[in-house]
Design a protein around this motif. Structure first.
Motif, short mmCIF file in Angstrom:
data_model
loop_
_atom_site.label_atom_id
_atom_site.label_comp_id
_atom_site.label_asym_id
_atom_site.label_seq_id
_atom_site.Cartn_x
_atom_site.Cartn_y
_atom_site.Cartn_z
N LEU A 18 59.00 0.96 46.98
CA LEU A 18 59.05 1.68 45.69
C LEU A 18 58.41 3.05 45.82
CD1 LEU A 18 59.19 2.02 42.57
CD2 LEU A 18 57.04 0.77 42.45
N GLU A 19 57.20 3.08 46.35
CA GLU A 19 56.49 4.36 46.41
C GLU A 19 57.19 5.32 47.36
OE1 GLU A 19 54.40 5.29 44.32
OE2 GLU A 19 53.62 3.43 43.46
N GLN A 20 57.73 4.78 48.48
CA GLN A 20 58.40 5.68 49.40
C GLN A 20 59.69 6.24 48.77
OE1 GLN A 20 60.14 4.89 53.61
NE2 GLN A 20 58.22 6.00 53.74
N GLY A 30 59.86 6.91 36.37
CA GLY A 30 58.47 6.68 35.96
C GLY A 30 58.31 5.34 35.25
N SER A 31 57.06 4.90 35.13
CA SER A 31 56.83 3.65 34.41
C SER A 31 55.85 3.85 33.26
CB SER A 31 56.29 2.58 35.36
OG SER A 31 55.08 3.04 35.95
N GLY A 32 55.38 5.09 33.13
CA GLY A 32 54.42 5.36 32.06
C GLY A 32 55.03 6.31 31.04
N ASN A 74 57.81 -7.64 40.74
CA ASN A 74 56.46 -7.09 40.63
C ASN A 74 56.37 -5.75 41.34
OD1 ASN A 74 53.68 -7.03 40.13
ND2 ASN A 74 53.32 -9.07 40.94
N TYR A 75 55.27 -5.08 41.09
CA TYR A 75 54.84 -3.93 41.87
C TYR A 75 54.39 -4.51 43.21
CZ TYR A 75 52.24 0.41 42.77
OH TYR A 75 51.77 1.60 43.28
N MET A 76 55.03 -4.11 44.32
CA MET A 76 54.93 -4.89 45.55
C MET A 76 53.77 -4.46 46.46
SD MET A 76 57.24 -7.10 45.04
CE MET A 76 57.87 -7.92 46.50
N ASN A 91 53.79 -6.82 32.83
CA ASN A 91 54.44 -6.74 34.13
C ASN A 91 55.16 -5.42 34.37
OD1 ASN A 91 57.44 -7.54 35.44
ND2 ASN A 91 55.68 -8.26 36.59
N ASN A 92 55.13 -4.98 35.61
CA ASN A 92 56.02 -3.93 36.11
C ASN A 92 56.99 -4.65 37.05
OD1 ASN A 92 57.26 -1.78 37.36
ND2 ASN A 92 55.43 -1.01 38.38
N PRO A 93 58.27 -4.64 36.87
CA PRO A 93 59.09 -3.70 36.12
C PRO A 93 59.60 -4.15 34.75
CG PRO A 93 60.49 -4.98 37.56
CD PRO A 93 59.09 -5.50 37.75
N VAL A 103 47.08 -2.68 34.59
CA VAL A 103 47.13 -1.23 34.42
C VAL A 103 48.03 -0.81 33.24
CG1 VAL A 103 48.98 -0.71 36.07
CG2 VAL A 103 47.14 0.94 35.72
N TYR A 104 48.93 -1.72 32.78
CA TYR A 104 49.77 -1.38 31.61
C TYR A 104 49.15 -1.84 30.29
CZ TYR A 104 53.14 0.07 35.01
OH TYR A 104 53.74 0.74 36.03
N CYS A 105 47.95 -2.44 30.37
CA CYS A 105 47.25 -2.86 29.16
C CYS A 105 46.93 -1.62 28.33
CB CYS A 105 45.94 -3.51 29.56
SG CYS A 105 45.78 -5.13 28.93
N SER A 139 46.44 5.75 34.56
CA SER A 139 47.75 6.30 34.88
C SER A 139 48.84 5.97 33.86
CB SER A 139 48.22 5.78 36.24
OG SER A 139 47.40 6.30 37.25
N LYS A 140 48.82 4.78 33.32
CA LYS A 140 49.98 4.30 32.55
C LYS A 140 49.73 4.39 31.05
CE LYS A 140 51.55 3.30 36.62
NZ LYS A 140 52.53 4.15 37.28
N ALA A 141 48.84 3.53 30.54
CA ALA A 141 48.59 3.51 29.10
C ALA A 141 48.02 4.83 28.61
CB ALA A 141 47.64 2.36 28.76
N LEU A 168 45.06 12.25 37.41
CA LEU A 168 43.61 12.18 37.60
C LEU A 168 43.26 11.24 38.74
CD1 LEU A 168 42.14 11.98 33.96
CD2 LEU A 168 42.17 13.94 35.51
N ARG A 169 44.20 10.35 39.11
CA ARG A 169 43.96 9.33 40.13
C ARG A 169 42.66 8.58 39.81
NH1 ARG A 169 47.32 7.71 40.54
NH2 ARG A 169 47.09 6.62 42.51
N LEU A 170 42.63 7.99 38.64
CA LEU A 170 41.41 7.33 38.21
C LEU A 170 41.73 5.89 37.82
CD1 LEU A 170 39.05 6.51 36.14
CD2 LEU A 170 38.41 8.29 37.76
C1 LIG Z 1 51.39 -2.62 38.41
C2 LIG Z 1 50.91 -1.35 39.03
N1 LIG Z 1 49.70 -1.34 39.60
C3 LIG Z 1 49.21 -0.23 40.17
C4 LIG Z 1 49.94 0.94 40.19
C5 LIG Z 1 49.34 2.16 40.82
O1 LIG Z 1 49.07 3.11 39.84
P1 LIG Z 1 47.88 4.17 39.88
O2 LIG Z 1 47.29 4.14 41.24
O3 LIG Z 1 48.49 5.45 39.53
O4 LIG Z 1 46.89 3.68 38.84
C6 LIG Z 1 51.21 0.98 39.61
C7 LIG Z 1 52.03 2.20 39.66
O5 LIG Z 1 53.17 2.24 39.30
C8 LIG Z 1 51.70 -0.20 39.00
O6 LIG Z 1 52.89 -0.23 38.41
#
Ligand SMILES: Cc1ncc(COP(=O)(O)O)c(C=O)c1O
Length: 370
Positions: free
Chosen positions: A8-10, A25-27, A107-109, A157-159, A188-190, A216-218, A224-226
């Motif tokens: 996914l990231e690549q 994007g997912s956010g 899932n986010y793999m 969940n992502n996706p 992270v989507y909470c 990153s998401k919510a 910011l990479r936080l």
């Molecule tokens: C479920 C999940 N976890 C972690 C991440 C990593 O996100 P970040 O490092 O930007 O917080 C992502 C990014 O899409 C994600 O979807």
């Protein structure tokens, strides 16, 4: 250690800046600094020494994060470079060759990939479309065993953007307890819930729960990479030590801005802004799907700026999205990247006009596939 490509990231890294319409994007569309800061902005930002700071995150920030998790203190919190680093250090430090990890699909793999690199045995359990993307609990009960070291879930969940129902959250915690396994909950989507009801955390359901979160998401601040990891204090101490091998410290400016966001009641304002954008935008993919229901279908997401679209044409998802990119300069993510073919993930958190234009081209492409 040979680590598998993070598909996914690549995929996003390679193509997202090369297309006319990037709908991966997912956010939600990101904040700018001046959109975030107003008259109350932290005045010391320009004069802050650009030093390492506290390598596990400043105390005010760790306290602010801890306040979101009942009975947690700063000792239970490690601040990380994005939630990706939180997932990485937690998994990397706790899986050895031959260990079993039970992993949710789709899932986010990321944790899946780290587990492969560690030589762990990955046992999947599935979210089922016929259950509105709830977990197949019978399958889950079949795959857990006393050898299981970790159960890893992403909630919401992502996706799919769907949250696990509360009674199932309790059941997953019970299964983890029964096997004395760690329960890794990527949350992270909470806070990105479309109806404004925050998904209850796994935190507090069991002593061996470890939660991942981040801005990153919510919050709409991925640049910011936080991120953060919340867990038992000895687990967090080890994860901090592991992170000396990854990035050493968190960006000092991000630490200060995050403290400002999480401390001062800004959280509600940020969530409202993002929720308004997502609710307004979601009508676009819903109408788009309804207008060609013979070709595509969708279980509406509950959280995040992503929709997991099922398509009818008999084409593999990587092939379909590659052709869409090459022929129409639109990027969407193939279901293959999440472990499930015949779907794609559509990001709908961008500007409305941009989203509509990308979807128009996608509709032309789909019609041509018939
Ligand atoms: C479920 C999940 N976890 C972690 C991440 C990593 O996100 P970040 O490092 O930007 O917080 C992502 C990014 O899409 C994600 O979807």
């Amino acid at each position: 250690m040979k680590i598998p490509t993070f598909a996914l990231e690549q995929f996003q890294s390679l193509w997202e800046h090369t297309v006319d319409y990037n709908l991966t994007g997912s956010g939600v569309r990101a904040y700018t600094l001046d959109g975030l800061l107003d008259d109350d902005q932290p005045t010391e930002l320009p004069s802050l020494p650009l030093t390492y700071g506290h390598t596990n995150g400043s105390l005010p920030l760790r306290n602010a994060i801890a306040r979101m998790y009942p009975d947690a203190s700063s000792e239970n919190v490690l601040v990380t470079n994005g939630s990706a680093e939180a997932n990485f250090v937690a998994t990397w430090g706790n899986l050895n060759a031959g260990d079993e990890i039970v992993f949710m699909i789709p899932n986010y793999m990321q944790i899946w990939g780290v587990a492969q690199a560690a030589g762990a045995v990955v046992k999947p359990f599935h979210l089922r479309p016929e259950l509105d993307w709830q977990p197949d609990l019978n399958e889950l009960r079949d795959v857990v065993s006393p050898r299981m070291k970790i159960i890893a879930v992403t909630n919401p969940n992502n996706p799919t953007g769907v949250a696990i129902r509360d009674e199932t959250v309790s059941e997953i915690a019970r299964l983890a307890r029964e096997s004395d396994a760690w329960l890794f909950a990527d949350e992270v989507y909470c806070g990105a819930e479309l109806d404004g009801h925050e998904t209850p955390s796994f935190w507090g359901r069991y002593e061996k729960v470890v939660v991942t979160g981040g801005l990153s998401k919510a919050y709409g601040m991925p640049g910011l990479r936080l991120g953060w990891l919340v867990g038992p204090s000895d687990f967090i101490a080890d994860a901090w030590s592991n992170s000396e091998y990854t990035t050493i410290a968190r960006g000092i400016l991000s630490d200060r801005i995050a403290t400002f966001v999480l401390e001062d009641g800004l959280r509600d304002r940020v969530f409202s802004r993002n929720r308004a954008i997502l609710n307004e935008n979601l009508t676009i993919p819903r109408q788009w799907v309804a207008s060609q229901s013979d070709l595509v279908s969708l279980t509406p997401p509950e959280a995040g700026g992503m929709a997991f679209v099922h398509y009818e044409p008999d084409v593999n998802s990587t092939e379909l999205t590659t052709r869409l990119r090459q022929e129409h300069s639109v990027l969407i993510v193939p279901g293959d990247c999440f472990g499930l073919d015949r779907y794609w993930r559509l990001g709908f958190g961008s500007e409305k006009g941009y989203l509509m234009a990308g979807l128009e081209r996608t509709a032309i492409f789909l019609a041509g596939l018939e």
